[in-house]
Design a protein around this motif. Structure first.
Motif, mmCIF file in Angstrom:
data_model
loop_
_atom_site.group_PDB
_atom_site.id
_atom_site.type_symbol
_atom_site.label_atom_id
_atom_site.label_comp_id
_atom_site.label_asym_id
_atom_site.label_seq_id
_atom_site.Cartn_x
_atom_site.Cartn_y
_atom_site.Cartn_z
ATOM 1 N N GLN A 44 -4.160 -0.897 15.366
ATOM 2 C CA GLN A 44 -4.215 -1.266 13.955
ATOM 3 C C GLN A 44 -4.890 -2.618 13.764
ATOM 4 O O GLN A 44 -5.676 -2.815 12.837
ATOM 5 N N GLU A 45 -4.595 -3.560 14.656
ATOM 6 C CA GLU A 45 -5.241 -4.877 14.586
ATOM 7 C C GLU A 45 -6.752 -4.752 14.765
ATOM 8 O O GLU A 45 -7.537 -5.350 14.013
ATOM 9 N N THR A 48 -8.686 -3.099 11.872
ATOM 10 C CA THR A 48 -8.894 -4.045 10.778
ATOM 11 C C THR A 48 -10.006 -5.037 11.110
ATOM 12 O O THR A 48 -10.894 -5.303 10.286
ATOM 13 N N LEU A 69 -2.041 7.724 13.244
ATOM 14 C CA LEU A 69 -3.152 6.897 12.765
ATOM 15 C C LEU A 69 -4.157 7.692 11.932
ATOM 16 O O LEU A 69 -4.873 7.123 11.112
ATOM 17 N N HIS A 72 -3.595 7.281 8.435
ATOM 18 C CA HIS A 72 -3.293 5.895 8.087
ATOM 19 C C HIS A 72 -4.370 5.354 7.138
ATOM 20 O O HIS A 72 -5.559 5.642 7.315
ATOM 21 N N LEU A 74 -5.773 2.603 7.037
ATOM 22 C CA LEU A 74 -6.796 1.853 7.765
ATOM 23 C C LEU A 74 -7.992 2.729 8.124
ATOM 24 O O LEU A 74 -9.141 2.313 7.991
#
Length: 230
Positions: A44-45, A48, A69, A72, A74
């Motif tokens: 996730q980091e 982004t 995910l 998700h 993102l």
């Protein structure tokens, strides 16, 4: 004409498999590896921070399942495509991946040739989307054919265990220009000769290795194994 590179993020907690996937990406002239994540949190980091256009996504991660995910925000907001690479052979996971737009679903142990074909199809898919500003039915059909291309079922992977396959492949990955005999592979990996031969021939069938014949002064020629050109 210079093409824009496609940024790829690998999400895989097995370091050996991640390195093998990274090696395949690095060999492709249109792909650029921007990062490797070994957990959902790290993924996730990096999603982004790096904004990749393609993710190679494993399912079983230390802090959860990669399938979560796919839906998700993102990924949805980043216009990012997923190639799912997993040992998850249950229909629920497969269906969820398809429903959420995964470009491909590849079961472990991963066939080197199968993953190469998937990456090549995605590059073509991305290029056609870039070039075609307006589509007709033929264009649309072509895009769907790239995403849904049927592959011959690979029965050669029966009896092939993922971690053992990765160990054998890493040996050739580390020494890409060297020709190994079966005996040398046995010595390096600790496998029995029968097992080593089975994995070597599997790697030849999937396009990861090629065979070179060594002709001595006496006796039969020996089969030597070498990394196939990427």
């Amino acid at each position: 004409m210079q093409h824009e590179l496609i940024d790829v993020l690998i999400i895989e907690d097995e370091p050996t498999l991640a390195r093998l996937h990274a090696d395949l990406i690095n060999k492709h002239p249109r792909l650029r590896l921007v990062g490797i994540a070994a957990s959902l949190a790290e993924a996730q980091e990096k999603l982004t921070a790096l904004q990749p256009q393609l993710v190679l996504l494993d399912n079983y991660l230390p802090d959860g399942k990669g399938i979560t995910l796919i839906s998700h925000p993102l990924l949805l907001s980043a216009n990012c495509t997923v190639i799912f690479i997993t040992a998850a052979s249950d229909m629920d996971t497969c269906s969820q991946a398809i429903r959420n737009g995964a470009f491909d679903y590849i079961l472990k142990p991963v066939s080197w040739k199968r993953l190469s074909q998937s990456l090549e199809r995605f590059v073509q898919f991305a290029e056609q989307q870039r070039v075609w500003k307006i589509v007709d039915q033929q264009n649309v059909d072509s895009l769907y054919q790239l995403q849904a291309k049927n592959f011959r079922l690979d029965n050669s992977s029966k009896g092939i265990e993922e971690n053992t396959l990765a160990r054998v492949q890493q040996l050739f990955n580390d020494r890409a220009t060297y020709c190994f005999s079966v005996d040398e592979v046995v010595s390096e990996t600790g496998l029995s000769k029968t097992t080593a031969r089975r994995y070597l021939e599997h790697c030849v069938e999937t396009g990861y290795l090629r065979v070179e014949m060594l002709y001595g002064k006496i006796g039969h020629p020996r089969r030597m194994y070498k990394r196939a050109a990427g």
